[in-house]
Motif scaffolding. Structure first.
Motif, PDB file in Angstrom:
ATOM      1  N   VAL A 128      53.813  48.041 -38.022  1.00 55.73           N
ATOM      2  CA  VAL A 128      53.506  48.012 -36.590  1.00 55.73           C
ATOM      3  C   VAL A 128      52.016  48.301 -36.474  1.00 55.73           C
ATOM      4  CG1 VAL A 128      55.800  48.682 -35.785  1.00 55.73           C
ATOM      5  CG2 VAL A 128      54.128  50.458 -36.267  1.00 55.73           C
ATOM      6  N   PHE A 129      51.362  47.662 -35.527  1.00 56.59           N
ATOM      7  CA  PHE A 129      49.963  47.963 -35.309  1.00 56.59           C
ATOM      8  C   PHE A 129      49.595  47.781 -33.846  1.00 56.59           C
ATOM      9  CE2 PHE A 129      49.792  43.486 -36.615  1.00 56.59           C
ATOM     10  CZ  PHE A 129      48.870  42.904 -35.763  1.00 56.59           C
ATOM     11  N   ARG A 130      48.487  48.408 -33.483  1.00 54.42           N
ATOM     12  CA  ARG A 130      47.970  48.347 -32.120  1.00 54.42           C
ATOM     13  C   ARG A 130      46.521  47.899 -32.187  1.00 54.42           C
ATOM     14  NH1 ARG A 130      46.316  53.350 -28.352  1.00 54.42           N
ATOM     15  NH2 ARG A 130      45.869  52.179 -26.465  1.00 54.42           N
TER      16      ARG A 130
ATOM     17  N   ARG B  29      44.088  43.653 -22.970  1.00 53.05           N
ATOM     18  CA  ARG B  29      43.704  43.551 -24.380  1.00 53.05           C
ATOM     19  C   ARG B  29      44.386  44.588 -25.268  1.00 53.05           C
ATOM     20  NH1 ARG B  29      39.814  40.601 -26.405  1.00 53.05           N
ATOM     21  NH2 ARG B  29      39.306  42.220 -27.925  1.00 53.05           N
ATOM     22  N   ASP B  30      45.112  45.511 -24.699  1.00 45.02           N
ATOM     23  CA  ASP B  30      45.802  46.543 -25.465  1.00 45.02           C
ATOM     24  C   ASP B  30      47.158  45.985 -25.895  1.00 45.02           C
ATOM     25  OD1 ASP B  30      46.822  48.832 -26.594  1.00 45.02           O
ATOM     26  OD2 ASP B  30      46.420  50.103 -24.860  1.00 45.02           O
ATOM     27  N   ARG B  31      47.296  45.661 -27.179  1.00 42.05           N
ATOM     28  CA  ARG B  31      48.521  45.044 -27.689  1.00 42.05           C
ATOM     29  C   ARG B  31      49.137  45.900 -28.783  1.00 42.05           C
ATOM     30  NH1 ARG B  31      48.025  39.447 -26.248  1.00 42.05           N
ATOM     31  NH2 ARG B  31      46.781  39.553 -24.361  1.00 42.05           N
ATOM     32  N   PHE B  32      50.431  46.000 -28.715  1.00 42.22           N
ATOM     33  CA  PHE B  32      51.219  46.656 -29.752  1.00 42.22           C
ATOM     34  C   PHE B  32      52.031  45.556 -30.416  1.00 42.22           C
ATOM     35  CE2 PHE B  32      55.309  48.732 -30.891  1.00 42.22           C
ATOM     36  CZ  PHE B  32      54.818  49.521 -31.914  1.00 42.22           C
ATOM     37  N   VAL B  33      51.935  45.461 -31.737  1.00 43.77           N
ATOM     38  CA  VAL B  33      52.552  44.347 -32.458  1.00 43.77           C
ATOM     39  C   VAL B  33      53.529  44.887 -33.497  1.00 43.77           C
ATOM     40  CG1 VAL B  33      52.104  42.307 -33.875  1.00 43.77           C
ATOM     41  CG2 VAL B  33      50.446  42.991 -32.125  1.00 43.77           C
TER      42      VAL B  33
END
Length: 174
Positions: A93-95, A83-87
């Motif tokens: 940019v967001f996490r 579930r830990d996503r870096f976008v």
């Protein structure tokens, strides 16, 4: 969608500013190395269940409880990493991370001053690295992004997005 599906999908799309034209450039999941420990724990849990009939009756219940605890911990750890996503989007940019509660940290592209890609020896061998973001803000919720697969490619993707957005001038090479 069942409980597993509900818990495993962080729903990145709901965090996008679609009305402003924001689109995902890259969604980064953790490198497979973060799942090694949960897999080992699950294998040990199964081994304990298999060993239960071969031990004294008094120890059987303890082994089953230990196996259940290990299996639950392994599941929690795997779900937490999944579930830990870096976008990376065309605007920021967001996490997004968290299992039961969810946290989000965002940094607009214009606030990114520097990105350091740290690749320890085992990361170089296995194909991952860590990002360290430096921004104009002193305190930030998005500084260290760990276990990024193909970190150099992802760094270039961020640099391209920043360049295309017109936030930085062209680089001058001497």
């Amino acid at each position: 969608m069942g409980l597993i599906g509900l818990l495993s999908d962080p729903k990145i799309g709901k965090h996008l500013l679609r009305d402003e034209g924001e689109v995902v450039v890259d969604e980064v999941l953790h490198h497979w190395i973060v799942y090694v420990r949960p897999v080992i724990e699950a294998v040990v849990a199964v081994a304990l269940v298999v060993a239960t009939p071969f031990v004294l009756v008094e120890l059987g219940g303890v082994l089953m409880l230990l196996a259940l605890a290990l299996l639950l911990h392994a599941t929690w750890c795997a779900l937490r990493e999944h579930r830990d996503r870096f976008v990376i989007t065309n605007m920021r940019v967001f996490r997004v991370h968290g299992v039961l509660s969810q946290q989000q940290a965002t940094m607009p592209l214009h606030r990114i001053l520097d990105i350091t890609v740290v690749k320890p020896l085992h990361g170089r061998l296995l194909g991952f690295g860590h990002f360290v973001f430096e921004s104009a803000a002193q305190e930030q919720g998005l500084r260290d992004i760990r276990y990024v697969g193909r970190a150099d490619e992802r760094d270039l993707a961020i640099q391209r997005v920043v360049q295309r957005s017109g936030l930085r001038g062209p680089r001058v090479v001497n």
